[in-house]
Design a protein around this motif. Structure first.
Motif, PDB file in Angstrom:
ATOM      1  N   ILE A  21       0.834  -1.206   0.000  1.00  0.00           N
ATOM      2  CA  ILE A  21       0.000   0.000   0.000  1.00  0.00           C
ATOM      3  C   ILE A  21       0.865   1.252   0.000  1.00  0.00           C
ATOM      4  N   ALA A  22       1.949   1.242   0.790  1.00  0.00           N
ATOM      5  CA  ALA A  22       2.832   2.406   0.856  1.00  0.00           C
ATOM      6  C   ALA A  22       3.522   2.652  -0.478  1.00  0.00           C
ATOM      7  N   VAL A  23       4.003   1.602  -1.123  1.00  0.00           N
ATOM      8  CA  VAL A  23       4.656   1.753  -2.424  1.00  0.00           C
ATOM      9  C   VAL A  23       3.664   2.286  -3.452  1.00  0.00           C
ATOM     10  N   ALA A  24       2.429   1.819  -3.415  1.00  0.00           N
ATOM     11  CA  ALA A  24       1.417   2.298  -4.363  1.00  0.00           C
ATOM     12  C   ALA A  24       1.115   3.775  -4.135  1.00  0.00           C
ATOM     13  N   ARG A  25       1.050   4.203  -2.894  1.00  0.00           N
ATOM     14  CA  ARG A  25       0.763   5.617  -2.615  1.00  0.00           C
ATOM     15  C   ARG A  25       1.928   6.518  -3.014  1.00  0.00           C
ATOM     16  N   ILE A  26       3.139   6.012  -2.922  1.00  0.00           N
ATOM     17  CA  ILE A  26       4.309   6.833  -3.249  1.00  0.00           C
ATOM     18  C   ILE A  26       4.490   6.942  -4.763  1.00  0.00           C
ATOM     19  N   PHE A  27       4.402   5.836  -5.495  1.00  0.00           N
ATOM     20  CA  PHE A  27       4.789   5.822  -6.895  1.00  0.00           C
ATOM     21  C   PHE A  27       3.644   5.968  -7.889  1.00  0.00           C
ATOM     22  N   VAL A  28       2.417   5.718  -7.499  1.00  0.00           N
ATOM     23  CA  VAL A  28       1.303   5.780  -8.444  1.00  0.00           C
ATOM     24  C   VAL A  28       0.708   7.177  -8.445  1.00  0.00           C
TER      25      VAL A  28
END
Length: 108
Positions: A21-28
């Motif tokens: 979830i954190a990676v999706a919020r940062i990169f998307v």
């Protein structure tokens, strides 16, 4: 050792889910678009209210399908071991199928 490995497994699952979830919020890159919030139904633009009532028969049909789908999960191991368990296994599967079909007939 058993409870410690269970705690480690639980923590690894939480970290894995939160990390995704954190990676999706940062990169998307997210965009706000009112069309994204609409229901999608086979490419046909939705009309009317989304709170339409459906016939209860559709739900009953789905539940009966689910019952017979789960039945197959229990019948595969029985079919593999039917020669080893003999007549006792045959009697048990007949009782199982009888109970299953009585439950399905109640909903029809």
């Amino acid at each position: 050792m058993g409870s410690a490995s269970l705690i480690v497994l639980f923590l690894a699952g939480v970290v894995f889910a939160a990390g995704g979830i954190a990676v999706a919020r940062i990169f998307v890159k997210g965009t706000k678009n009112p069309q994204k919030g609409q229901a999608y139904e086979c490419g046909i633009p939705s009309t009317g209210t989304p709170w339409n009532q459906f016939n209860v028969g559709y739900y009953l049909y789905a539940l009966i399908f689910l019952i017979f789908d789960v039945e197959l999960v229990f019948m595969y191991p029985w079919a593999v071991a039917v020669r080893k368990i003999g007549m006792a296994g045959l009697a048990e599967i007949i009782i199982f199928l009888f109970i299953l079909f009585m439950g399905a007939l109640k909903w029809m």
